[in-house]
Motif scaffolding. Structure first.
Motif: not given
Length: 170
Positions: A81-106
């Motif tokens: 898996v390549v986790f593609v995270l957007d560097s826009n600082r306003e999207l940090l919370d969405q990046n964190i949520h995506l990682l948690r959800t994806s990792c939980s699923y796996l």
């Protein structure tokens, strides 16, 4: 045959990564980028490659999807898996949520520790005031200290190196 998923929030650069790889790698080793329809209204992007001694299928979820199960569909049966995270600082919370959800699923599938993982900090070409600092990215998004790389998929920078970093783990 290796299956690799590029997963990220809407407009993070998943499809742009696949397009950059299709352009940067010699044509004899890649198949055309295509859409694979799964069920009504849902599809993902797929690119086939012969690269680094591997036959590889790269998958990227469509960014504008409404249901989490569709977002996570591309993680089924992956070897990496390549986790593609957007560097826009306003999207940090969405990046964190995506990682948690994806990792939980796996993890629920018992595969999180068995697959190769890379975190790509994409859009590093954004002007400084908009960027999430690398220290924040590492602190909030890479506590497991997985291999990570800075990239700008739109400028085709470090897309091949991201894939190489992942393949080094397989």
């Amino acid at each position: 045959m290796l299956n690799i998923a590029y997963i990220g929030r809407t407009a993070a650069g998943k499809l742009t990564n696949l397009k950059a790889l299709a352009k940067q790698l010699p044509q004899h080793i890649s198949q055309p980028l295509n859409q694979v329809w799964i069920e009504s209204g849902f599809y993902y992007y797929q690119l086939g490659l012969h690269y680094g001694g591997h036959n590889i299928t790269l998958k990227a979820n469509h960014g504008a999807i409404l249901f989490e199960k569709h977002q996570l569909y591309v993680l089924n049966d992956v070897d990496g898996v390549v986790f593609v995270l957007d560097s826009n600082r306003e999207l940090l919370d969405q990046n964190i949520h995506l990682l948690r959800t994806s990792c939980s699923y796996l993890a629920q599938q018992g595969r999180l520790g068995k697959i190769a993982k890379v975190i790509q900090f994409n859009k590093r070409d954004l002007p400084d005031p908009y960027l999430t600092s690398l220290a924040n990215f590492q602190h909030y998004c890479n506590a497991m200290n997985w291999p990570s790389i800075e990239a700008s998929a739109v400028n085709q920078q470090h897309c091949v190196e991201t894939l190489d970093l992942l393949l080094a783990q397989v």
